[in-house]
Scaffold this motif. Structure first.
Motif, PDB file in Angstrom:
ATOM      1  N   TYR A  28      39.495  30.444  38.737  1.00  0.00           N
ATOM      2  CA  TYR A  28      39.805  31.018  37.435  1.00  0.00           C
ATOM      3  C   TYR A  28      38.838  30.549  36.357  1.00  0.00           C
ATOM      4  N   ALA A  29      38.322  29.359  36.479  1.00  0.00           N
ATOM      5  CA  ALA A  29      37.386  28.861  35.474  1.00  0.00           C
ATOM      6  C   ALA A  29      36.107  29.681  35.439  1.00  0.00           C
ATOM      7  N   THR A  30      35.793  30.357  36.535  1.00  0.00           N
ATOM      8  CA  THR A  30      34.555  31.137  36.617  1.00  0.00           C
ATOM      9  C   THR A  30      34.818  32.637  36.698  1.00  0.00           C
ATOM     10  N   ASP A  31      36.055  33.065  36.475  1.00  0.00           N
ATOM     11  CA  ASP A  31      36.394  34.474  36.581  1.00  0.00           C
ATOM     12  C   ASP A  31      36.288  35.133  35.202  1.00  0.00           C
ATOM     13  N   THR A  32      35.430  36.139  35.084  1.00  0.00           N
ATOM     14  CA  THR A  32      35.171  36.787  33.805  1.00  0.00           C
ATOM     15  C   THR A  32      36.432  37.381  33.197  1.00  0.00           C
ATOM     16  N   VAL A  43      38.767  34.618  31.826  1.00  0.00           N
ATOM     17  CA  VAL A  43      38.182  34.021  30.622  1.00  0.00           C
ATOM     18  C   VAL A  43      38.294  34.977  29.441  1.00  0.00           C
ATOM     19  N   GLN A  44      38.073  36.257  29.683  1.00  0.00           N
ATOM     20  CA  GLN A  44      38.138  37.228  28.594  1.00  0.00           C
ATOM     21  C   GLN A  44      39.522  37.274  27.961  1.00  0.00           C
ATOM     22  N   HIS A  50      41.759  34.908  28.004  1.00  0.00           N
ATOM     23  CA  HIS A  50      41.920  33.644  27.296  1.00  0.00           C
ATOM     24  C   HIS A  50      41.264  33.714  25.920  1.00  0.00           C
ATOM     25  N   ASP A  51      40.079  34.285  25.847  1.00  0.00           N
ATOM     26  CA  ASP A  51      39.383  34.388  24.563  1.00  0.00           C
ATOM     27  C   ASP A  51      40.179  35.236  23.572  1.00  0.00           C
ATOM     28  N   ASP A  74      43.098  33.260  22.325  1.00  0.00           N
ATOM     29  CA  ASP A  74      42.640  32.267  21.357  1.00  0.00           C
ATOM     30  C   ASP A  74      42.431  32.896  19.983  1.00  0.00           C
ATOM     31  N   ASP A 125      48.374  32.920  36.082  1.00  0.00           N
ATOM     32  CA  ASP A 125      46.935  33.050  35.926  1.00  0.00           C
ATOM     33  C   ASP A 125      46.460  34.448  36.300  1.00  0.00           C
ATOM     34  N   ARG A 130      44.375  37.431  34.260  1.00  0.00           N
ATOM     35  CA  ARG A 130      43.195  38.066  34.864  1.00  0.00           C
ATOM     36  C   ARG A 130      43.344  39.583  34.897  1.00  0.00           C
TER      37      ARG A 130
END
Length: 277
Positions: free
Chosen positions: A10-14, A17-18, A20-21, A24, A163, A167
């Protein structure tokens, strides 16, 4: 797969991460949001068989609250992104049939909550949904209630854990609209009426068909017999050969029933190679 593998994935999954951004930017806690919400995809096979409307009814009858309802037209890229981590085991036939299925109608993405917060809603929904294999489903499960016919034609999909909820949201929705989708789901207004309306509209846009294998066999045999075929196919391989013959002789077959037959008789999983788990 170990816990460290999951964290690394998950730390490297686009897509993860998107989302999450976006959370935020909205000043929302990702853990809280994903714990309290699940995503349910109602696929085109649910539209063809009337399962979209039945799924909405099932959710409402099992204490799920629908807080988002969004039509999405799935593409081959959507499908490969959704099942990226395990579709290397899918056969070429399975990929082809899944792509054909996606073209039949729009899909419907529902975001749901549940009053019981003793476990993530996604985990609860995965259990309540039931397995893809028809032989393993039990009364009370969503897929059992939908009477899904084959492993591929299971009508619904949902992410298994929080998670994956994050995603998959970025797979269905571009970043330009994802914030609005998340904000509406966070507000929690009841979207059941929207879900009911959208399900009915999508179902009305496709011819209603039965998902049973027997119905597919009967319709296909009727067309073959009218074209002069003399013997009804008896085995799975016979039915696949009959479809090939129909294509060569340009005998028109129903597109839905063709998918039902091929999904029942073609292999869906590649043979595992040495070293695969």
């Amino acid at each position: 797969m170990t816990h460290s593998d999951v964290v690394s994935r998950y730390a490297t999954d686009t897509y993860f991460v998107q989302t999450h951004d976006v959370l935020d930017r909205l000043h929302l806690d990702a853990a809280e949001f994903s714990f309290g919400r699940a995503v349910l995809l109602l696929k085109p096979d649910a539209a063809v068989t009337g399962g979209m409307s039945r799924a909405v009814t099932w959710l409402r009858g099992n204490d799920y609250r629908i807080v988002g309802a969004h039509p999405v037209r799935l593409t081959p890229l959507h499908l490969r992104a959704l099942w990226y981590f395990n579709w290397h085991r899918a056969t070429a036939d399975r990929r082809r049939l899944a792509d054909q299925l996606a073209q039949l109608s729009p899909s419907l993405v529902l975001i749901v909550t549940h009053p019981d917060r003793t476990q993530p809603v996604s985990v609860r929904l995965t259990a309540d949904k039931g397995p893809a294999d028809p032989a393993q489903r039990a009364p009370g499960q969503l897929r059992h209630a939908l009477s899904s016919g084959t492993y591929l034609l299971n009508q619904v999909h949902s992410p298994d854990d929080p998670d994956d909820v994050l995603r998959e949201l970025s797979i269905y929705f571009p970043e330009t609209v994802l914030g609005d989708v998340i904000s509406a789901a966070r507000a929690g207004a009841d979207a059941s009426d929207d879900a009911t309306r959208l399900a009915a509209e999508i179902e009305a846009g496709v011819p209603r068909r039965n998902g049973d294998l027997a119905a597919a066999q009967d319709d296909t045999w009727r067309r073959l017999r009218e074209a002069g075929q003399l013997a009804r196919p008896a085995t799975g391989q016979d039915w696949l050969a009959a479809i090939d013959t129909a294509d060569r002789q340009r005998i028109p077959l129903d597109a839905w029933y063709r998918i039902v037959l091929q999904s029942a008789y073609l292999p869906m999983h590649r043979a595992q190679q040495n070293g695969e788990s």
